[in-house]
Design an enzyme around this catalytic site. Sequence first.
Site, short mmCIF file in Angstrom:
data_model
loop_
_atom_site.label_atom_id
_atom_site.label_comp_id
_atom_site.label_asym_id
_atom_site.label_seq_id
_atom_site.Cartn_x
_atom_site.Cartn_y
_atom_site.Cartn_z
N GLU A 62 -18.79 -6.27 10.51
CA GLU A 62 -19.74 -5.50 11.32
C GLU A 62 -20.75 -6.40 12.03
OE1 GLU A 62 -18.22 -2.91 7.96
OE2 GLU A 62 -19.09 -4.92 8.11
N LYS A 71 0.85 -1.19 0.00
CA LYS A 71 0.00 0.00 0.00
C LYS A 71 0.89 1.24 0.00
CE LYS A 71 -4.24 1.66 2.19
NZ LYS A 71 -5.29 1.36 3.18
N ARG A 119 -25.01 -2.70 7.88
CA ARG A 119 -24.64 -4.07 7.54
C ARG A 119 -24.91 -5.03 8.70
NH1 ARG A 119 -19.04 -4.34 4.34
NH2 ARG A 119 -20.28 -5.66 2.99
#
Length: 635
Positions: free
Chosen positions: A372, A286, A400
Amino acid sequence: MIDPQRYPRLSRISVPADLRRFEESELRAIADELRAYLIESVGRSGGHFGAGLGVIELTVALHWLYDTPEDRIVWDVGHQCYPHKILTGRRDVIHTVKQKGGVAPFPKREESEYDTFGVGHSSTSISAALGMAIAATRAGSERRVVAVIGDGAMTAGMAYEALNHAGGMEPEPNLLVILNDNRMSISENVGGLTKMLGRLSGSRTLNAIREGGKKLLGDKHGAPARFVKRWEEHWKGMFVPSTLFEEMGFHYTGPIDGHDIHALVSTLKTLQTLKGPQLLHIITTKGKGYELAEEDQIGYHAVSPFDPAQGMVPKPGAKKPTYTDVFSDWLCDMAAADPRLLGITPAMREGSGLVRFSQEYPDRYFDVAIAEQHAVTLAAGMACEGAKPVVAIYSTFLQRAYDQLVHDVAIQHLDVLFAIDRGGVVGPDGATHAGNLDLSYLRCVPGMVVMAPADENECRQMLTTGFRHEGPAAVRYPRGTGPGVAVQPTLDTLPIGKAEVRRRGSRIALLAFGALVPAAEQVGAELGLTVVNMRFVKPLDHALIVELAKTHQGLVTLEDNVVMGGAGSGVSELLACENLVLPMLHLGLPDAFQHHASREELLAEAGLDVAGIRAAVLARWPELAPAAAPRSAAG
């Protein structure tokens, strides 16, 4: 416009068909130009940064090899799609990303035919790509479908639901899943899967032996190949402790260097010839190619405009605390006061303000990764045993886990506090990240206490109130800063279900919820109206609402939430039960998904700034307009 002197190849690529005119030998140079252009563009505009730098080579390889948009590329965790947008017709406007009328920060079907699936939440790519592959097969199409999943999205259960389905189908779907493994989500990846993938990364020997064996054995359905396949699954344990993907029915390839564009192209060419579900595991970094972003992958996940030559420089002067900062301080203070407090986040330590808590109370901090649903039921289990869990979560991500909120927490009336950040209009990230629905979906849940603070200190008081309440409670606060009220260090509570009259006026009463209280106060002062800080969406202040209905000509409700089913609907329902009829005006967000723009622009567009509120009230009750000053005889 792009400078053809600095970007001699990229300036000739408007769409992927232009890219495919280049020879493979030039792809490395194209990737280098694309990386430099992304750094320049995001430095100018701000936006998601590190994830895009990590998929430069992959993006070039995919669009060079696949006949997009006929072939489908489905991006997961859409913030890695900036390079894709640059190569698919949005190169010269990428600097407008997140701005009103500009490029969307995530894939958006209405924006481009190359954005095959809209995404903002993670872990949807495999399900969507599988659906596309099934539909294509039924239509007799030979198009290829690729799902690119990364930035921690493989930690969410939905990804495994899709893998399980795809790997068990007959006939086998032709689907390629690319796992972009950069060891990060926004924070560092956590959990057992991350450890497993790390072990897989060392299995290059296994892959080399297997690929060589394929050439010798020939037909995979032949007896020798079937025998070796069974033997391989056992022997593989010498190199990696898990064969998860292949046990689920996917042929696993990798891991390979995701920044070696020629290795990527070679591997993808091979995979294009194979049938059935395939999984390619690539290792990337990243922030690749920008040293500061590689060194600080969390800080450079998303950036404000900055000079790439200098990097991000802190702005001088005192910083006004955000609502997230208020929560962060409260969480640590309450943890010091009550050892039962446990903090939970679904991979949003930085965004939800748990960095300090994770450092000061590491044994009471739980990052469950991008999961979640698990976060909420984990909290329910903790509450069953006498703990006091606090779930720190964005409004859009709580959607969610709605089933878990209802079935696992509310039905059992468990002691769980939801600290809901980014409630209401969020802004630049667009519809996928907006918190416009939470008051509606929370207030209909039996037993829930739902609060919305008008200022920073009230936010702290509500968090304490919800934490000390026996049962489920939610405090919903907006992104960014509040009106600037000083936060008191005490852990005070508020009486549940009691509103606060901020101004006593006449004729019309403005009943404001949460972030709209300051604007309501200004309009109330201008027009001489009563202004109430409602504080509680559920339970409402029953006695006060009845009193105001009997002493005023009309009521106006104001909320940073959709009007449908929102806080204003609760007021109307209460009055109907009391058989009280009077003119009502409900001001809130429209029955539509708002596009990306600043929070201020979207509030004004919805008529929820001071000017919009004033105009709406005067349109309903024109007699409230202040009398014009008399003109002098000379005038």
